[in-house]
Design a protein around this motif. Structure first.
Motif, PDB file in Angstrom:
ATOM      1  N   GLY A   1       0.807  -1.221   0.000  1.00  0.00           N
ATOM      2  CA  GLY A   1       0.000   0.000   0.000  1.00  0.00           C
ATOM      3  C   GLY A   1       0.837   1.266   0.000  1.00  0.00           C
ATOM      4  O   GLY A   1       0.324   2.350   0.268  1.00  0.00           O
TER       5      GLY A   1
ATOM      6  N   TRP B   1      -6.632  -2.043  -0.352  1.00  0.00           N
ATOM      7  CA  TRP B   1      -6.148  -0.802   0.249  1.00  0.00           C
ATOM      8  C   TRP B   1      -7.148   0.347   0.114  1.00  0.00           C
ATOM      9  O   TRP B   1      -7.119   1.286   0.898  1.00  0.00           O
ATOM     10  CB  TRP B   1      -4.803  -0.397  -0.359  1.00  0.00           C
ATOM     11  CG  TRP B   1      -3.692  -1.255   0.141  1.00  0.00           C
ATOM     12  CD1 TRP B   1      -3.010  -2.219  -0.544  1.00  0.00           C
ATOM     13  CD2 TRP B   1      -3.143  -1.255   1.472  1.00  0.00           C
ATOM     14  NE1 TRP B   1      -2.084  -2.820   0.270  1.00  0.00           N
ATOM     15  CE2 TRP B   1      -2.137  -2.243   1.512  1.00  0.00           C
ATOM     16  CE3 TRP B   1      -3.404  -0.532   2.631  1.00  0.00           C
ATOM     17  CZ2 TRP B   1      -1.392  -2.510   2.659  1.00  0.00           C
ATOM     18  CZ3 TRP B   1      -2.663  -0.790   3.773  1.00  0.00           C
ATOM     19  CH2 TRP B   1      -1.672  -1.772   3.786  1.00  0.00           C
TER      20      TRP B   1
ATOM     21  N   ALA C   1      -7.846  -0.096   4.396  1.00  0.00           N
ATOM     22  CA  ALA C   1      -6.453   0.253   4.723  1.00  0.00           C
ATOM     23  C   ALA C   1      -6.155   0.117   6.223  1.00  0.00           C
ATOM     24  O   ALA C   1      -5.128  -0.433   6.609  1.00  0.00           O
ATOM     25  CB  ALA C   1      -6.147   1.666   4.241  1.00  0.00           C
TER      26      ALA C   1
ATOM     27  N   ARG D   1      -3.342  -2.451   7.769  1.00  0.00           N
ATOM     28  CA  ARG D   1      -2.139  -2.008   8.488  1.00  0.00           C
ATOM     29  C   ARG D   1      -1.967  -2.739   9.806  1.00  0.00           C
ATOM     30  O   ARG D   1      -0.853  -2.941  10.266  1.00  0.00           O
ATOM     31  CB  ARG D   1      -2.182  -0.495   8.748  1.00  0.00           C
ATOM     32  CG  ARG D   1      -1.823   0.225   7.504  1.00  0.00           C
ATOM     33  CD  ARG D   1      -1.202   1.585   7.667  1.00  0.00           C
ATOM     34  NE  ARG D   1      -1.078   2.077   6.297  1.00  0.00           N
ATOM     35  CZ  ARG D   1      -2.040   2.743   5.665  1.00  0.00           C
ATOM     36  NH1 ARG D   1      -3.138   3.062   6.287  1.00  0.00           N
ATOM     37  NH2 ARG D   1      -1.877   3.089   4.415  1.00  0.00           N
TER      38      ARG D   1
END
Ligand SMILES: Nc1ncnc2c1ncn2[C@@H]1O[C@H](COP(=O)(O)OP(=O)(O)OP(=O)(O)O)[C@@H](O)[C@H]1O
Ligand SMILES: [Mg+2]
Length: 321
Positions: free
Chosen positions: A58, A74, A78, A82
């Motif tokens: 990403g 993404w 997102a 993460r």
């Protein structure tokens, strides 16, 4: 009754393209990595490995194509992604002023769940350096700290861009052992490397990249078997008669006619044969050369490696010479 949903692939790439100015870095890439797999991207400098991995992470936006990780993407997931992935960049810029422990505390704070800072220090074998500022660490120690940062969030999917470049042989082997443990814990690992032995030792499957494309993809043993012989014979010969300097002409047909010799290639004066039965083929190779009045300057054999696969596919060496 509902059927159990099959687990989403850890990584799914479809039709990926990325161009920087005039440089086509990724040129139509499709890839699927299954959960629990250790997958290697192998290729020469500039092949597009880092670009590919940074698109997955990403950090780089592709010009076109689809990227799915853990069934997510993404654009819409997102935040969750993460939390669930760990990444080690090819070159990590950490704050020089922070200590090892402070750095890991900072990284740990980015994740809702993860391992303790203490465990991550132990994992990276940085106990003696916990209070040292990052700016004072050696290259290999920085590399290990970057690895600890990648692991502190207890990721299920781990991206490692050349994790062992710059490590001494002992630190490299320690990292291999660590990756073995991470695999056993069921994590998916996607790594890039220039080291053939590393890819052979660690990776369940390997994609060989060149000019932004995947030119071969399989398990290391099957890729190596695709070369045709398990052994590589390399030799350089000069002619007695002319006392010539450099490669003497050997009719390749005479060599490939030998039983057990699968292929012949001549690069920079060195003949390369892929050979099945070394013990029967080698005496015959010697007698062919003798019958042509040729004198051997060099003669080597080795077991075929992923390097030989790359040479067979491209006619070039994987490593810069
Ligand atoms: N930000 C950028 N701007 C311009 N060109 C770039 C950029 N990033 C990568 N490239 C180019 O894209 C190509 C692929 O680069 P990439 O870093 O993906 O290769 P690599 O396979 O990781 O190589 P290495 O083994 O040297 O790390 C190279 O030709 C590189 O110069
Ligand atoms: Mg790279």
């Amino acid at each position: 009754m509902a059927m159990p949903t099959p687990q989403a692939p850890s990584l799914l790439l479809r039709g990926l393209h990325k161009t920087f100015a005039e440089v086509v870095a990724v040129n139509g890439l499709d890839l699927e990595v299954t959960p629990g797999e250790c997958f290697g991207l192998l290729g020469p400098n500039g092949a597009g490995k880092t670009t590919t991995i940074e698109i997955c992470e990403g950090l780089t936006t592709p010009d076109s194509g689809d990227v799915e990780l853990l069934g997510l993407n993404w654009r819409t997931n997102a935040e969750e992604l993460r939390q669930r992935i760990g990444l080690q960049l090819q070159e990590t810029q950490l704050s020089e002023k922070l200590t090892v422990e402070e750095t890991l505390r900072l990284f740990r704070s980015f994740f809702r769940r993860g391992i303790t800072v203490e465990d991550s220090i132990k994992t990276a074998q940085l106990e003696e350096k916990r209070s040292a500022r990052v700016g004072t660490l050696s290259g290999g120690q920085k590399q290990r700290l970057a690895m600890a940062c990648a692991l502190v969030g207890d990721p299920e999917l781990l991206f490692l861009d050349e994790p062992t470049t710059g490590l001494d042989p002992q630190a490299r082997r320690n990292l291999w052992d660590l990756l073995d443990r991470l695999k056993q814990e069921g994590r998916t690992i996607i790594l890039t490397t220039h080291y053939m032995d590393e890819a052979e030792r660690l990776c369940d499957r390997v994609a060989i990249m060149d000019h932004g494309r995947i030119i071969a993809l399989d398990t290391p043993p099957r890729l190596i078997a695709s070369v045709g012989g398990e052994h590589i014979v390399e030799f350089a010969a000069t002619s007695h008669n002319k006392g010539a300097n450099g490669a003497a002409a050997v009719d390749p047909a005479l060599l490939t006619a030998i039983e057990g010799v699968e292929s012949h290639r001549l690069t920079a004066g060195t003949h390369q044969l892929s050979v099945r039965e070394l013990h029967t083929a080698v005496p015959k190779i010697f007698s062919v050369l003798a019958s042509q009045g040729l004198h051997l300057d060099e003669f080597r054999t080795h077991s075929a490696t992923l390097e030989d696969v790359f040479v067979a596919l491209t006619g070039r060496n994987l490593r810069d010479e």
